[in-house]
Design an enzyme around this catalytic site. Structure first.
Site, mmCIF file in Angstrom:
data_model
loop_
_atom_site.group_PDB
_atom_site.id
_atom_site.type_symbol
_atom_site.label_atom_id
_atom_site.label_comp_id
_atom_site.label_asym_id
_atom_site.label_seq_id
_atom_site.Cartn_x
_atom_site.Cartn_y
_atom_site.Cartn_z
ATOM 1 N N GLY A 1 -15.246 -13.546 4.491
ATOM 2 C CA GLY A 1 -15.341 -12.223 5.113
ATOM 3 C C GLY A 1 -14.169 -11.962 6.044
ATOM 4 O O GLY A 1 -14.307 -12.070 7.269
ATOM 5 N N TYR A 2 -13.037 -11.674 5.466
ATOM 6 C CA TYR A 2 -11.825 -11.414 6.256
ATOM 7 C C TYR A 2 -11.447 -9.937 6.223
ATOM 8 O O TYR A 2 -11.582 -9.222 7.198
ATOM 9 C CB TYR A 2 -10.657 -12.255 5.706
ATOM 10 C CG TYR A 2 -10.498 -13.623 6.349
ATOM 11 C CD1 TYR A 2 -11.592 -14.361 6.755
ATOM 12 C CD2 TYR A 2 -9.235 -14.176 6.532
ATOM 13 C CE1 TYR A 2 -11.446 -15.606 7.333
ATOM 14 C CE2 TYR A 2 -9.066 -15.426 7.112
ATOM 15 C CZ TYR A 2 -10.174 -16.134 7.507
ATOM 16 O OH TYR A 2 -10.007 -17.368 8.074
ATOM 17 N N SER A 3 -10.959 -9.485 5.032
ATOM 18 C CA SER A 3 -10.416 -8.118 4.926
ATOM 19 C C SER A 3 -11.475 -7.061 5.208
ATOM 20 O O SER A 3 -12.664 -7.259 4.923
ATOM 21 C CB SER A 3 -9.873 -7.868 3.519
ATOM 22 O OG SER A 3 -8.790 -8.705 3.246
ATOM 23 N N GLU B 1 -5.172 -21.956 2.456
ATOM 24 C CA GLU B 1 -5.372 -21.064 1.320
ATOM 25 C C GLU B 1 -4.188 -21.182 0.364
ATOM 26 O O GLU B 1 -4.255 -20.798 -0.785
ATOM 27 C CB GLU B 1 -5.516 -19.619 1.822
ATOM 28 C CG GLU B 1 -5.973 -18.641 0.755
ATOM 29 C CD GLU B 1 -6.117 -17.211 1.269
ATOM 30 O OE1 GLU B 1 -6.025 -17.002 2.490
ATOM 31 O OE2 GLU B 1 -6.317 -16.312 0.438
ATOM 32 N N GLU C 1 5.022 -8.571 0.442
ATOM 33 C CA GLU C 1 5.765 -7.920 1.535
ATOM 34 C C GLU C 1 5.575 -8.708 2.830
ATOM 35 O O GLU C 1 6.526 -8.915 3.594
ATOM 36 C CB GLU C 1 5.280 -6.471 1.712
ATOM 37 C CG GLU C 1 5.707 -5.519 0.602
ATOM 38 C CD GLU C 1 4.952 -5.727 -0.705
ATOM 39 O OE1 GLU C 1 3.830 -6.295 -0.685
ATOM 40 O OE2 GLU C 1 5.491 -5.336 -1.765
#
Lengths: 377, 396
Positions: free
Chosen positions: B127-129, B244, B383
């Site tokens: 549950g990050y973004s 990750e 990016e």
């Protein structure tokens, strides 16, 4: 030199754009994509009523257009809106072949196409033909007064919805010969004709078509026996102009969506479009979009030229569209980020239309090879 | 300088190959090669096979059940698994949460959760973004407010990979909104069965269901589910992100992908000749292979450095960028090679017991091409990686 659209074409563009922006938003299209037929009869009839199909045929055939620029105007708008209805298959390919080769009885079908009442599919490509138009293994053999067709046709777009299939088959010569290919108008419910239908990645449907001793009368032949290839090439030339214009229209949508997103989406406290790393890439897309527009104009303007000039312009346009299309589709997704990976977002569909156009009538490499051969000739 | 594997490394490679040959179910490998969607049961089965061998968690310290492999051995293992079309290891519990718990978790948390991760008792998701916090992760808004022995959580997470299967989610939540963004974030473990949690599927452009939205409405989370200290979550999150990035270059995937492209190009006939002899296509394919050969060595150089104890820094970002560009190029080659048979929608081509529509290899190629656009977006977009490279090397 004048690059303005004629008044009639300008009107056509305006009406079509208005119609599609009213009727063809993402939600409406997603419902069509999920439907069994993969197309909307309402939209189809609406397009016919607006005269969009008629604009793709010349006056002798009952239309009021039919030139390269008419095709370009219509397909640019269809591309902008990501339309999945098979205009290319019924009108440009099917209608185009009937108009070019048909006898009086067959030409009457063109009127029905223009009116929106008749759907067509052209069953030419085969499992082993890739993009080569002369590679036909399907056979047509005379048996008394009738002709018997046997073979397999691959990725026949719009086959299930079509009332008639225009089937290519070899009456003489070897696989790969230029001579010996004929066309036949075959009712889609003919005995011995079976289909395995499926949805396409970029919307719409196609089928694998098997012809197992399909009997048709000699009157089903479209044009002269064994001489159909030049007409097929002419119809495919028109289809390539249509595809190039459609891709260009879709690229416009992709760049507009991306531009808007870059200026609305905020990360690190500012619109992401203000980061130079993204702004410059947006600029590159806009430069390439102008190149694409010019390539479409070149191809459309030479559709009626002699075959070598026509095909060189078309190969050039399709090669450029393949390269630039890939850039625009990939960069638009990348600069959006995850949201553009989702089925419900407009750009995902637009990017698929741009990319999958590269799989019809030759990809970027195929057209480069053709351009090299034609320009050296 | 010696470009070949040592005898020990070669022996290890043979051991891995023999294991995969014997234990990887053939139908599972075929499904992975054809890009069929694996079920939860299939993924768990592969985890269990690896766990039985003791190879499920190569990166864990031995005391917790890891392998005593050096970095080159880990690399060989990953490469061979990719070549054999083994399912990927679901990383959320094993590679992401576990290292955080080992370093920052309480003894109770380690004792409880780590064995359950290894044994497949709990399926974890990340549950990050959030809709408004992607590249700028620290701007996340999901709130956790302390109320006695609980936190009350409200907000929304997104891009939650395989969250539809999850029993638990580890979450970054805002516990202090009045300080600098990075200083008000905490790391919470949340049971997905808690009332107030809703998982909504996100269907991707190739029709697959990999990711989800996870909504939290007044979700009560016991305070003992806080990892480490309150408001120190950003430190843990950054630590997790370095983990990750294992197998970040995807060399094995690219090599396997390129071999598949060659097989396709030999089978496809253009102008009466195999596509592999076509100058345009052959040139494209050669360019990709040349890039890949160099990257394989770049990857090994970096991996070997890590093997003697030097942590990869900016190189991880370089591998991410180059590795994803090469993988995506190979996906593009595969799409082209398939010709018109790239057009059918993938579920029509690969699902069920139906015969494939065209040649078997063509079924998954366009879906793979579109789906793998994600490679340059997730795990820190390319990016963001370029920004890191510039920052570290130029100080800008």
């Amino acid at each position: 030199m004048n690059f303005d659209l004629t008044e009639e074409r300008q009107m056509l563009q305006d009406t079509l754009r208005r119609f599609l922006s009213d009727k063809y938003d993402t939600a409406a299209r997603n419902a069509i994509l999920d439907s069994e037929t993969g197309l909307s009869e309402d939209i189809w009839n609406g397009l016919a009523e607006l005269g969009v199909i008629g604009a793709l045929f010349n006056e002798d055939d009952g239309g009021f257009g039919g030139a390269g620029f008419d095709i370009a105007v219509v397909f640019e708008e269809l591309g902008r809106a990501g339309v999945v209805e098979p205009m290319l298959d019924t009108a440009i390919l099917g209608g185009g072949l009937l108009a070019a080769l048909g006898d009086d009885a067959q030409k009457e079908m063109v009127e029905e196409v223009i009116g929106g009442a008749l759907h067509l599919a052209v069953a030419h490509g085969e499992p082993a033909s890739r993009y080569d138009l002369n590679r036909v293994e399907t056979t047509a053999k005379a048996a008394g007064d009738s002709i018997v067709l046997n073979g397999r046709k691959a990725v026949v777009v719009n086959a299930e919805a079509a009332d008639h299939l225009i089937v290519s088959a070899r009456e003489s010569g070897a696989v790969g010969d230029v001579d010996g290919i004929s066309l036949f108008v075959v009712p889609s419910d003919a005995a011995g004709l079976t289909m395995r239908g499926y949805a396409l990645m970029a919307g719409g449907r196609a089928a694998e078509v098997t012809l197992d001793d399909v009997n048709v009368p000699a009157s089903a032949r479209l044009g002269e026996a064994g001489k159909a290839l030049p007409a097929i090439e002419t119809a495919v030339a028109a289809a390539n102009v249509a595809l190039a214009a459609e891709t260009m229209g879709a690229m416009q949508s992709a760049t507009e969506l991306t531009k808007d997103y870059l200026m609305t989406r905020k990360q690190f406290g500012r619109p992401i479009g203000t980061f130079q790393a993204l702004a410059h890439r947006m600029s590159d897309m806009l430069i390439e979009l102008e190149q694409a527009r010019s390539a479409v104009i070149n191809a459309a303007g030479h559709l009626e030229s002699d075959a070598r000039i026509r095909d060189m312009q078309i190969a050039s346009a399709r090669n450029l569209m393949g390269r630039v299309g890939r850039l625009v589709a990939e960069e638009s997704i990348q600069m959006h980020g995850g949201i553009a990976m989702t089925q419900e977002y407009e750009l995902a569909h637009i990017a698929k239309r741009i990319t999958m156009a590269d799989h019809r009538f030759g990809d970027t490499d195929y057209h480069l090879e053709r351009f090299i051969a034609l320009s050296a000739a | 300088m010696d470009l070949s594997y040592t005898d020990e490394e070669l022996a290890f490679r043979d051991e891995v190959r023999a294991f995969l040959d014997e234990k990887l179910p053939k139908e599972m490998a075929a499904k992975v090669a054809g890009r069929g969607e694996l079920t939860r049961e299939e993924m768990e089965k592969w985890h269990a096979i690896l766990n039985e061998k003791g190879w499920l968690a190569p990166n864990w310290p031995e005391e917790y059940g890891g392998c005593a492999w050096n970095a080159v051995q880990k690399h060989i293992f990953e490469e061979e698994c990719a070549f054999a079309n083994a399912p990927r290891i679901v990383p959320f519990g094993l590679s992401m949460l576990a290292p955080v718990l080992m370093k920052f978790g309480s003894q109770d948390q380690r004792d409880h959760y780590l064995p359950r991760i290894l044994n497949g008792d709990d399926w974890w998701c990340q549950g990050y973004s959030e809709p408004g916090a992607g590249s700028d992760l620290a701007s996340l808004k999901t709130r956790a407010v302390r109320d006695g022995d609980h936190y009350i959580v409200n907000g929304q997470k997104t891009w939650t990979t395989l969250g539809q299967h999850a029993d638990w989610i580890f979450c970054l939540v805002r516990t202090d909104a009045d300080v600098k963004q990075q200083e008000g974030i905490s790391f919470l473990l949340i049971d997905m069965n808690t009332p107030g949690i809703e998982v909504r599927p996100i269907i991707l452009l190739d029709g697959t269901h990999e990711v989800n939205e996870v909504w939290f409405t007044d979700v009560k989370v016991p305070v003992e589910n806080l990892v480490g200290e309150e408001n120190k979550g950003w430190t843990y999150a950054k630590y997790l992100l370095t983990h990750e990035r294992t197998n970040i270059a995807g060399v094995g995937n690219s090599q396997a992908g390129l071999e598949a492209v060659k097989r396709m190009a030999r089978a496809e006939i253009h102008n009466g000749r195999p596509l592999i002899e076509n100058p345009q296509f052959a040139a494209r394919m050669a360019q990709a292979e040349i890039d890949l050969m160099a990257m394989a060595t770049t990857n090994l150089r970096i991996v070997s450095k890590a093997a003697v104890g030097q942590a990869p820094g900016v190189e991880a970002s370089m591998l991410k960028v180059k590795g994803t560009v090469i993988r995506q190029e190979i996906n593009d080659l595969a799409r082209r090679a398939a010709g018109p048979y790239a057009m059918p929608f993938p579920s029509e081509a690969v699902e069920g017991d139906n015969d494939p529509i065209g040649p078997e290899y063509a079924g998954p190629v366009s879906a793979a091409y579109f789906n793998n656009r994600k490679l340059s977006i997730f795990g820190g977009s390319n990016e963001i990686q370029r920004g890191i490279i510039a920052k570290v090397t130029m100080g800008v």
